[in-house]
Scaffold this motif. Structure first.
Motif, PDB file in Angstrom:
ATOM      1  N   ASP A   3      -2.914  -1.825   1.865  1.00  0.00           N
ATOM      2  CA  ASP A   3      -3.612  -0.762   2.594  1.00  0.00           C
ATOM      3  C   ASP A   3      -4.678  -1.334   3.520  1.00  0.00           C
ATOM      4  O   ASP A   3      -4.842  -0.875   4.656  1.00  0.00           O
ATOM      5  CB  ASP A   3      -4.267   0.219   1.613  1.00  0.00           C
ATOM      6  N   MET A   6      -3.030  -2.943   6.503  1.00  0.00           N
ATOM      7  CA  MET A   6      -2.564  -1.893   7.416  1.00  0.00           C
ATOM      8  C   MET A   6      -3.733  -1.343   8.237  1.00  0.00           C
ATOM      9  O   MET A   6      -3.585  -1.083   9.436  1.00  0.00           O
ATOM     10  CB  MET A   6      -1.877  -0.764   6.634  1.00  0.00           C
ATOM     11  N   LEU A   7      -4.888  -1.180   7.602  1.00  0.00           N
ATOM     12  CA  LEU A   7      -6.077  -0.697   8.300  1.00  0.00           C
ATOM     13  C   LEU A   7      -6.503  -1.695   9.376  1.00  0.00           C
ATOM     14  O   LEU A   7      -6.792  -1.305  10.512  1.00  0.00           O
ATOM     15  CB  LEU A   7      -7.215  -0.471   7.297  1.00  0.00           C
ATOM     16  N   ALA A  10      -3.951  -1.623  12.247  1.00  0.00           N
ATOM     17  CA  ALA A  10      -4.123  -0.413  13.067  1.00  0.00           C
ATOM     18  C   ALA A  10      -5.360  -0.538  13.954  1.00  0.00           C
ATOM     19  O   ALA A  10      -5.318  -0.189  15.147  1.00  0.00           O
ATOM     20  CB  ALA A  10      -4.230   0.812  12.172  1.00  0.00           C
ATOM     21  N   ILE A  13      -4.524  -2.902  16.829  1.00  0.00           N
ATOM     22  CA  ILE A  13      -3.616  -2.313  17.808  1.00  0.00           C
ATOM     23  C   ILE A  13      -4.349  -1.298  18.686  1.00  0.00           C
ATOM     24  O   ILE A  13      -4.217  -1.308  19.911  1.00  0.00           O
ATOM     25  CB  ILE A  13      -2.398  -1.678  17.106  1.00  0.00           C
ATOM     26  N   VAL A  14      -5.126  -0.422  18.068  1.00  0.00           N
ATOM     27  CA  VAL A  14      -5.881   0.578  18.834  1.00  0.00           C
ATOM     28  C   VAL A  14      -6.877  -0.108  19.762  1.00  0.00           C
ATOM     29  O   VAL A  14      -7.006   0.262  20.940  1.00  0.00           O
ATOM     30  CB  VAL A  14      -6.587   1.572  17.879  1.00  0.00           C
TER      31      VAL A  14
END
Length: 130
Positions: A3, A6-7, A10, A13-14
């Motif tokens: 998790d 993944m955070l 993300a 990517i943002v």
């Protein structure tokens, strides 16, 4: 742990998408967003690696090995990460020469940090040959 990764993915990517958009209008803000994102991810890494460092320290104490060796390894790893980060930021800003000098400084710091290991190795070899 998945998790958390993944955070981080993300977030990266943002931030990359936002940097690409900002780059068209204000390059300075895009660079600052990139540096801030990298600093945040490095902060996450420090939090993630803390339990690993404790475990390795416990393993060294169980084996009656000198913890100085692990300290040198982790300092070297830190130097590598920090140097790579500095080089990438310099190169993203278009300053290739500064990035290269930062890389040379990091490599020099690694050699200086490793000198005690070389000294111990030479002493060990000398004791074996006697």
């Amino acid at each position: 742990m998945v998790d958390n990764i993944m955070l981080v993915a993300a977030l990266c990517i943002v931030a990359a998408i936002l940097c690409r958009l900002l780059d068209k209008y204000n390059k300075e803000q895009a660079v600052m967003l990139s540096i801030a994102t990298c600093a945040a991810v490095l902060g996450f890494i420090i939090i993630f690696i803390s339990p690993v460092l404790n475990m390795i320290s416990n393993l060294y104490s169980m084996c009656d090995m000198d913890e100085d060796y692990s300290l040198i390894i982790f300092k070297s790893l830190g130097i590598c990460y920090i140097t790579q980060f500095a080089c990438d930021v310099c190169r993203d800003c278009g300053e290739n020469a500064i990035g290269t000098v930062a890389e040379i400084a990091g490599k020099t710091a690694l050699v200086i940090l490793a000198l005690p290991l070389f000294e111990n190795l030479i002493e060990f070899v000398n004791r074996l040959s006697q």
